[in-house]
Enzyme design. Structure first.
Site, PDB file in Angstrom:
ATOM      1  N   THR A  76       4.484   3.507  -6.349  1.00  0.00           N
ATOM      2  CA  THR A  76       3.328   3.656  -7.245  1.00  0.00           C
ATOM      3  C   THR A  76       2.756   5.063  -7.145  1.00  0.00           C
ATOM      4  OG1 THR A  76       2.801   1.313  -7.119  1.00  0.00           O
ATOM      5  CG2 THR A  76       0.981   2.797  -7.675  1.00  0.00           C
ATOM      6  N   ALA A 216      11.033   4.042  -3.390  1.00  0.00           N
ATOM      7  CA  ALA A 216      10.175   3.233  -2.505  1.00  0.00           C
ATOM      8  C   ALA A 216      11.033   2.645  -1.393  1.00  0.00           C
ATOM      9  CB  ALA A 216       9.499   2.113  -3.286  1.00  0.00           C
ATOM     10  N   HIS A 218      10.583   0.042   0.512  1.00  0.00           N
ATOM     11  CA  HIS A 218      10.712  -1.414   0.683  1.00  0.00           C
ATOM     12  C   HIS A 218      11.737  -2.051  -0.256  1.00  0.00           C
ATOM     13  CE1 HIS A 218       8.122  -3.123  -2.667  1.00  0.00           C
ATOM     14  NE2 HIS A 218       7.684  -1.875  -2.693  1.00  0.00           N
ATOM     15  N   CYS A 344       3.929  -7.175  -8.770  1.00  0.00           N
ATOM     16  CA  CYS A 344       2.578  -6.617  -8.772  1.00  0.00           C
ATOM     17  C   CYS A 344       1.732  -7.208  -9.884  1.00  0.00           C
ATOM     18  CB  CYS A 344       2.658  -5.111  -8.926  1.00  0.00           C
ATOM     19  SG  CYS A 344       3.705  -4.662 -10.259  1.00  0.00           S
TER      20      CYS A 344
HETATM   21  C1  LIG Z   1      10.527   0.176 -11.066  1.00  0.00           C
HETATM   22  C2  LIG Z   1       9.404   0.192 -10.059  1.00  0.00           C
HETATM   23  N1  LIG Z   1       8.648   1.286  -9.954  1.00  0.00           N
HETATM   24  C3  LIG Z   1       7.644   1.362  -9.078  1.00  0.00           C
HETATM   25  C4  LIG Z   1       7.333   0.315  -8.243  1.00  0.00           C
HETATM   26  C5  LIG Z   1       6.171   0.435  -7.305  1.00  0.00           C
HETATM   27  O1  LIG Z   1       6.590   0.663  -5.986  1.00  0.00           O
HETATM   28  P1  LIG Z   1       5.619   0.299  -4.773  1.00  0.00           P
HETATM   29  O2  LIG Z   1       5.601  -1.180  -4.666  1.00  0.00           O
HETATM   30  O3  LIG Z   1       6.278   0.949  -3.576  1.00  0.00           O
HETATM   31  O4  LIG Z   1       4.305   0.893  -5.052  1.00  0.00           O
HETATM   32  C6  LIG Z   1       8.097  -0.854  -8.323  1.00  0.00           C
HETATM   33  C7  LIG Z   1       7.767  -2.017  -7.455  1.00  0.00           C
HETATM   34  O5  LIG Z   1       8.005  -3.156  -7.803  1.00  0.00           O
HETATM   35  C8  LIG Z   1       9.169  -0.921  -9.252  1.00  0.00           C
HETATM   36  O6  LIG Z   1       9.926  -2.011  -9.377  1.00  0.00           O
END
Ligand SMILES: Cc1ncc(COP(=O)(O)O)c(C=O)c1O
Length: 402
Positions: A76, A216, A218, A344
Site C-alpha cells: 500500500t 509486498a 507477505h 482489504c
Molecule cells: C495487487 C496488490 N497491490 C497492493 C496490495 C497491498 O499490499 P499490502 O497489503 O502490503 O499493503 C495488495 C494486497 O492485497 C495487492 O494484492
C-alpha cells in the site's frame, strides 16, 4: 485422509503463510538485532545489516539496483509513494513536498488495488487530472485503451505517470506490461507497475519495462508490514511521511530489522518461486474442474471471471444468483478459507470494483476467489471441492437469494 476439522487455506492472494526459513531468520534477528538500525555504534550497525540485506535481495528479485530500492510498510505504501512522486511542484531542498494544488495527468486502470485507486482519487482531489482505463470483460487492460487514455489526457495536462498492475489480485489475469511500457515511454510518461501479486509468482518479464515497481513481503511468504518500491535510476521520489533520514528521507521512521530479516529470506526464496508456481497450474485447473462439476451436480454451474493469460494459482468463479460473501462465510464454517474480493475490502458490503468494471455488479456480487500456493496439495483440492459440494447442496435447497 485429512481430518474434516482441518482448515484448507485457499486464499494465498490475501496473504501467504510465512515460510519456516523466514520465521527462523526473524527469530534469530529478534534476538540479535534489537538495536536501532540508524545508530552508528556496533549494535546499530548489526541491526542495519538486516535492512541492507533485504534491500539487496529485493533489488535482485526485481532487477533493480539496491540504491534504488526504498523499503516501505508494505504494498500500500509503495503504491502511494509511486503515485505521489510524479506530481506537483518540486519538493523543497529538505524534501518537503510543496503544499497546495498539484499538476499533471495520471492514467490508471479501474482494476487496480485500492491502494492505487484511492491514491489516484486523492490526487484528483488535489488537482491532478486522472484518466481511468476500463478493462475488457476478460479482465485484461488493452494496450490500445491505455494509448487512447494517454492521448486524451494529454489534451488536458501533461501525462506524468501511468499505473498498471502486473497481475490482478482478484482474477489472476496477467496484464500486458511490456506492451504498455512501450506505449507509455514513446509518449514521454513513466510506468508504475504494482507487482505485488506477480513478484515471486511469475518471471521478471511480468514487470519488464516498468519504471517503478511495488512489492509486498507477505505475498511471498515473508512477514506483514514490510514492502518496497524499486525505481529506475534518476527517479526522484517525494516522501509521503516526513521525519528522519531513514531510507534517504523517503520513508522516515525507525526501520524494523526483524521484518527486514524475514523479507530478505523471502525475497531470496522467491527467485525460484515462479517455477514452483508454474507447476501449480494443473492443480488450479483440477480445482476449477472439480468446482464446475460439483456446481453442476448441485444444479448451478459456476462461471469463470478472468480469461486469457492468468497467473497459475488463481481462479475466480461466480455462482449467478448467489452472494459470494455468503458462500465464503458458509465455506468458512466448513473449513475452507477463500474470499469474495480483495482481503482489504472484506467487511464492506460493496461488490468488488474489479469484477464490476469487468462484468457488472451482478457477477461481482456472486464471485468467490480461490488462490492456491506452494503448500497446496491435490488432496486439499479434492477435499475443498467436496466441502464446496456440501455447502452448495445445503444452500441450493433454499430458494436463491433467501
Ligand atoms: C495487487 C496488490 N497491490 C497492493 C496490495 C497491498 O499490499 P499490502 O497489503 O502490503 O499493503 C495488495 C494486497 O492485497 C495487492 O494484492
Amino acid at each position: 485422509m485429512r481430518p474434516a476439522s482441518s482448515v484448507i487455506y485457499l486464499d494465498w492472494n490475501a496473504t501467504t503463510p510465512p515460510h519456516p526459513e523466514v520465521l527462523a531468520a526473524m527469530q534469530a534477528a529478534a534476538e540479535a538485532a534489537w538495536a536501532n538500525p540508524a545508530s552508528v555504534h556496533g549494535p546499530g550497525r548489526r541491526a542495519r545489516a538486516f535492512i541492507e540485506q533485504a534491500r539487496e535481495a529485493v533489488a535482485r528479485l526485481t532487477g533493480f539496483d539496491a540504491r534504488d530500492v526504498t523499503l516501505t510498510s508494505g504494498g500500500t505504501e509503495a503504491n502511494n509513494l509511486a503515485l505521489l512522486h510524479a506530481f506537483g511542484d518540486e519538493a523543497d531542498a529538505a524534501g518537503v513536498p510543496a503544499a497546495g494544488r498539484l499538476h499533471g495527468a495520471l492514467v490508471v486502470s479501474r482494476i487496480e488495488h485500492p491502494s492505487v485507486t484511492r491514491a489516484a482519487e486523492g490526487l484528483a482531489g488535489r488537482g491532478v487530472h486522472v484518466a481511468w482505463v476500463d478493462p475488457e470483460p476478460s479482465g485484461r487492460v488493452a494496450p490500445e485503451a491505455i494509448a487512447a487514455a494517454i492521448d486524451r489526457a494529454a489534451a488536458v495536462a501533461p501525462v506524468r505517470l501511468v499505473s498498471l498492475q502486473a497481475v490482478n489480485h482478484e482474477t489472476g489475469v496477467v496484464q500486458p506490461i511490456a506492451e504498455a511500457a512501450a506505449i507509455v515511454h514513446v509518449r514521454g510518461a513513466r510506468l508504475h507497475v504494482d507487482a505485488v501479486q506477480a513478484v515471486g509468482r511469475l518471471p521478471p518479464d511480468a514487470w519488464a519495462g516498468a519504471d517503478l515497481v511495488s512489492v509486498a513481503a507477505h505475498k511471498i511468504r515473508g512477514p506483514k508490514g514490510i514492502g518496497a518500491l524499486a525505481v529506475r535510476p534518476g527517479i526522484r521520489l517525494r516522501p509521503v511521511l516526513l521525519g528522519g533520514a531513514q531510507e534517504r528521507g523517503l520513508r522516515p521512521g525507525t526501520q524494523d530489522p526483524v521484518a527486514a530479516a524475514g523479507f530478505a529470506v523471502a525475497a531470496r526464496r522467491a527467485l525460484g518461486a515462479p517455477d514452483r508456481y508454474a507447476a501449480l497450474a494443473p492443480l488450479r485447473d483440477r480445482l476449477e474442474a472439480e468446482l464446475t462439476q460439483v456446481g453442476r451436480a448441485a444444479g448451478a454451474s459456476p462461471v469463470r471471471n478472468g480469461e486469457g493469460a492468468r497467473a497459475p494459482h488463481v481462479t475466480n468463479l461466480s455462482w449467478p444468483g448467489w452472494r459470494g460473501d455468503e458462500l465464503c462465510a458458509a465455506l468458512d464454517l466448513e473449513g475452507v478459507a477463500v474470499s469474495s474480493g480483495a482481503a482489504c475490502s472484506a467487511g464492506t458490503a460493496e461488490p468488488s470494483p474489479v469484477l464490476t468494471a469487468m462484468l457488472g455488479p451482478e457477477r461481482a456480487a456472486s464471485a468467490v476467489r480461490f488462490s492456491i500456493g506452494e503448500d497446496t496439495t491435490e488432496a486439499d483440492v479434492v477435499e475443498a471441492a467436496f466441502r464446496v459440494a456440501r455447502v452448495l447442496s445445503r444452500l441450493w435447497s433454499l430458494p436463491a437469494g433467501s
